[in-house]
Design a protein around this motif. Sequence first.
Motif, mmCIF file in Angstrom:
data_model
loop_
_atom_site.group_PDB
_atom_site.id
_atom_site.type_symbol
_atom_site.label_atom_id
_atom_site.label_comp_id
_atom_site.label_asym_id
_atom_site.label_seq_id
_atom_site.Cartn_x
_atom_site.Cartn_y
_atom_site.Cartn_z
ATOM 1 N N VAL A 115 0.845 -1.202 0.000
ATOM 2 C CA VAL A 115 0.000 0.000 0.000
ATOM 3 C C VAL A 115 0.880 1.251 0.000
ATOM 4 O O VAL A 115 0.626 2.206 -0.742
ATOM 5 C CB VAL A 115 -0.960 -0.009 1.216
ATOM 6 N N ARG A 116 1.922 1.261 0.824
ATOM 7 C CA ARG A 116 2.825 2.418 0.878
ATOM 8 C C ARG A 116 3.487 2.666 -0.481
ATOM 9 O O ARG A 116 3.622 3.808 -0.931
ATOM 10 C CB ARG A 116 3.912 2.195 1.937
ATOM 11 N N ARG A 117 3.917 1.561 -1.123
ATOM 12 C CA ARG A 117 4.593 1.686 -2.411
ATOM 13 C C ARG A 117 3.643 2.167 -3.498
ATOM 14 O O ARG A 117 4.011 2.974 -4.355
ATOM 15 C CB ARG A 117 5.191 0.328 -2.808
ATOM 16 N N HIS A 118 2.423 1.650 -3.479
ATOM 17 C CA HIS A 118 1.478 1.967 -4.551
ATOM 18 C C HIS A 118 0.927 3.383 -4.417
ATOM 19 O O HIS A 118 0.814 4.104 -5.405
ATOM 20 C CB HIS A 118 0.322 0.956 -4.551
ATOM 21 N N PHE A 119 0.570 3.762 -3.180
ATOM 22 C CA PHE A 119 0.021 5.095 -2.951
ATOM 23 C C PHE A 119 1.108 5.954 -2.298
ATOM 24 O O PHE A 119 1.087 6.185 -1.089
ATOM 25 C CB PHE A 119 -1.220 5.032 -2.059
ATOM 26 N N GLU A 120 2.064 6.355 -3.093
ATOM 27 C CA GLU A 120 3.206 7.094 -2.564
ATOM 28 C C GLU A 120 2.750 8.392 -1.898
ATOM 29 O O GLU A 120 1.872 9.094 -2.391
ATOM 30 C CB GLU A 120 4.191 7.416 -3.688
ATOM 31 N N GLY A 121 3.358 8.674 -0.748
ATOM 32 C CA GLY A 121 3.079 9.931 -0.069
ATOM 33 C C GLY A 121 1.980 9.874 0.961
ATOM 34 O O GLY A 121 1.798 10.828 1.718
ATOM 35 N N VAL A 122 1.232 8.740 1.030
ATOM 36 C CA VAL A 122 0.161 8.667 2.027
ATOM 37 C C VAL A 122 0.773 8.396 3.400
ATOM 38 O O VAL A 122 1.818 7.751 3.521
ATOM 39 C CB VAL A 122 -0.871 7.566 1.680
ATOM 40 N N GLY A 123 0.120 8.876 4.439
ATOM 41 C CA GLY A 123 0.618 8.686 5.795
ATOM 42 C C GLY A 123 0.323 7.296 6.327
ATOM 43 O O GLY A 123 -0.487 6.548 5.766
ATOM 44 N N GLU A 124 0.983 6.965 7.445
ATOM 45 C CA GLU A 124 0.814 5.631 8.037
ATOM 46 C C GLU A 124 -0.629 5.395 8.464
ATOM 47 O O GLU A 124 -1.138 4.279 8.409
ATOM 48 C CB GLU A 124 1.755 5.490 9.228
ATOM 49 N N LYS A 125 -1.319 6.467 8.879
ATOM 50 C CA LYS A 125 -2.718 6.349 9.296
ATOM 51 C C LYS A 125 -3.591 5.862 8.141
ATOM 52 O O LYS A 125 -4.463 5.003 8.312
ATOM 53 C CB LYS A 125 -3.221 7.692 9.812
ATOM 54 N N HIS A 126 -3.336 6.377 6.944
ATOM 55 C CA HIS A 126 -4.121 5.977 5.777
ATOM 56 C C HIS A 126 -3.794 4.542 5.367
ATOM 57 O O HIS A 126 -4.665 3.811 4.898
ATOM 58 C CB HIS A 126 -3.863 6.936 4.612
ATOM 59 N N VAL A 127 -2.531 4.152 5.522
ATOM 60 C CA VAL A 127 -2.139 2.768 5.203
ATOM 61 C C VAL A 127 -2.906 1.798 6.095
ATOM 62 O O VAL A 127 -3.480 0.808 5.622
ATOM 63 C CB VAL A 127 -0.618 2.577 5.385
ATOM 64 N N THR A 128 -2.919 2.077 7.391
ATOM 65 C CA THR A 128 -3.636 1.216 8.339
ATOM 66 C C THR A 128 -5.130 1.233 8.059
ATOM 67 O O THR A 128 -5.798 0.190 8.115
ATOM 68 C CB THR A 128 -3.367 1.677 9.783
ATOM 69 N N SER A 129 -5.662 2.409 7.732
ATOM 70 C CA SER A 129 -7.093 2.540 7.449
ATOM 71 C C SER A 129 -7.480 1.722 6.222
ATOM 72 O O SER A 129 -8.507 1.038 6.213
ATOM 73 C CB SER A 129 -7.449 4.011 7.247
#
Length: 617
Positions: free
Chosen positions: A255-269
Motif C-alpha cells: 500500500v505504501r509503495r502503490h500510494f506514494e506519499g500517504v501517511g501511516e494512518k491511511h495505510v492502516t485505514s
Amino acid sequence: MWPDNETDIDFLNFSGVADTVAEIILQANQRPISIGVSGAWGVGKSSMIKLIQASLRKQDEDAKRFLFVEFNAWLYQGYDDVRAALLEVIAEALKKDAESKKTAVGKAKELLGRVNWLRAAKLTGGSAIALSLGLPPVGLLGEILQLGKNVASGKADASGVEKASEAGAQLADEAAGLLKPKADSSPPREIHAIRSCFEETLRELNVTLVVLIDDLDRCLPETSISTLEAIRLFLFLKSTSFVIAADDEMIKHAVRRHFEGVGEKHVTSYFDKLIQVPIRVPPLGTQEVRAYMMLLFADSSSIDAGAKEAVRTQVCEQLGRSWEGKRVDRAFMQTLDAEFSDSLIAQFDTADRLAPLMTTATEIRGNPRLIKRFLNALAIRMAMARANGIGVDEAALAKLLLFERCGGDEAYRQLVDAINADEHGHARFLGAWEQKAIAGEELELENPWDAPFVREWLAVPPRLAELDLRGAIYVSREHTPLISPEDRLSSEGAELLAALLDHPDMAADLAGRLSALGHPELALILDRVLERANQVQEWGVPPILDACLAITRADQSQGRRLAGFLEQRPPVQITAALVPKISSEPWVAQVFEAWSKSDVSKPVKTAIRKQREDGNV
C-alpha cells in the motif's frame, strides 16, 4: 522427503483456529465478511486456508450452502491482469455451479459476459476500476491522460506529441469494435451491472461464495493492490466471504509503495477497511516444534496409514492440553498404541534434542517450512551416506547440519578444518566446551563462537568431539570447503586407487602396498571404491568386493564402513555365494544379524545359519 506445499492434514494443532474461522463465516449467515489470515513466510498460512475450507465443508456437508473459489494471485503475476483473472475465476465458478444445478444459468452467463467485456476492453487491467474507485488510471488510458497533460502544459517535445497521437489511435482502434455492440455501456455502468448481476446469481443459486485468496504476500506491490481492488469490487455484497492469507506487514508495504506519499494512518485505514476479522497464525513453541518434527518422521515411516492418522490425532489432542503441562516427547510417543521401529524411535529422540534450538535459533525460529526443509536436507544426506556405504550417526549429522545453518560461516569453516586436519576426524577442541555446556558451567568463548546459540548447541547430545565426523562432512560437501579426495592422495595412494578400480580382482596382490598407507588415505580410497561398488546389482562375489576387502584388511577400522554398506544393499541383490566369502571377516557378525532379520532369500539365511553352526563367524 516431505513436499513443501500446503496440506489439509493438521500437524500443528491449527484445527481449533480453523474451526473458529469457519464458525465466524457460518454465523455471518450470508452477511458479507472478510477475514485476514496473517503470519510471516512459511508459518502455515496456506495450510490454515486449507483447514478452514475443510472445516466449512465438514460443518456444511448436507446443506451445500457454500461455493468455494481458490485463487492464487502469484500464479498470474506477469502473465495476466490479476484483477481480470480474479473476476473471471469467480464468474466461471458461478457459471459451472449454475449449470450443475440447472438454475440461474442465464444470470451466471450474463455475469461472465460482462466480465469478458471489461477484459476485452482492456480497462479492467486498471483504468476502469481505478476510475470508479477514485484512483489514478493505469495502462493505456492512463498513459494517454499523462501524455495529454504533458502536451497541455508544454512539457512534451515533438516525439511526445507524436507518441500521444499514436497511443490515442491505438486506443480508438481497440475500443471501436468492442463498444459498438453495447453503445450504452461504460466501465462504471458495467461495474455496477457486474455487482448487481453477481448478487442476483448468488441469490438464485442460494449459496454463499467463499473466496480463498493465497500467496498475496509473494506478489509485487502492483499485483497485491490489483487483487485487493478486485476484492473491493465484491466486498460488502450479500452472500460473500473472503479469506485472505497474507503477511499483513507485506500488504501494508505494498500500500505504501502503490500510494506514494500517504501517511501511516491511511495505510492502516486501507488495510482495516479490507479486513474485518484479522487472524494470526499461532507461532510455534518448543512443544509444537517437537510434535511437528515427530509427526513428520512418523509420516515418512513404514507404519500403515490408519496408525499414522491415530498417532496424529493423539498428538494434536496432547498439544491441546499443553497448557496443563502435558508434553509431546519421545516418552509420550512410546505410550501410543503403534508399532514404532527402533530407527523411528531414534528419530523421535533426535527431535526431542533439537526442538528447543529449532524454536529459538534465529535462522529457523520454529518456522514449519524451514523445519521441513531442514529435515529434507537431513534425509538427503543420510541417503547419500547409505548410497556411499558411509556409516553416519543421524543424530550427529542433524546436530552438525543445524550448526551449518545457524552457527555462522566462519565458525563452521573452523569446525570443518579441525575435522579435516584430525587423523580420526574428531573435532577435539569441542570436547572441553561440550563438557562445560552439558554441566551448565560458565563458558567463555571468543569470536566467532561467542553466541548464545553456540552455547545451547554445545549442550545438545551427542558430543561431537568423541565422534568420527568425516563421513558427515563428506555427505555435506556441497556446503563445505573440503579439498577433493583425489587431491589429498599421495602419488602412491592415487596409483593404488587406479589399480583397484581398473583391476579389482588383483587387489590381493596390493595388500603390502595398501598396508603401508596411512588411515586417512585408505579412508579416501575406500570412498571411491564404494562409489564403484554401489553400481553392482548382484552381490555374489563381484571383483569389486576383493578391492573392498583388501582395503579393510589393510585398515581394520574401515571394516565398519564396508559392513554398513553391505547391510544397506537391497535384499534381492544378496546371494548365498557372498556369505562364505566374508564369513571370516571380524566385522561380519553385524551384517549377518541384519540380513537374518531382513527379506534376503531363504538360501542366504540358510548359508548364514550353516556358517554359524560351523563356527566360522
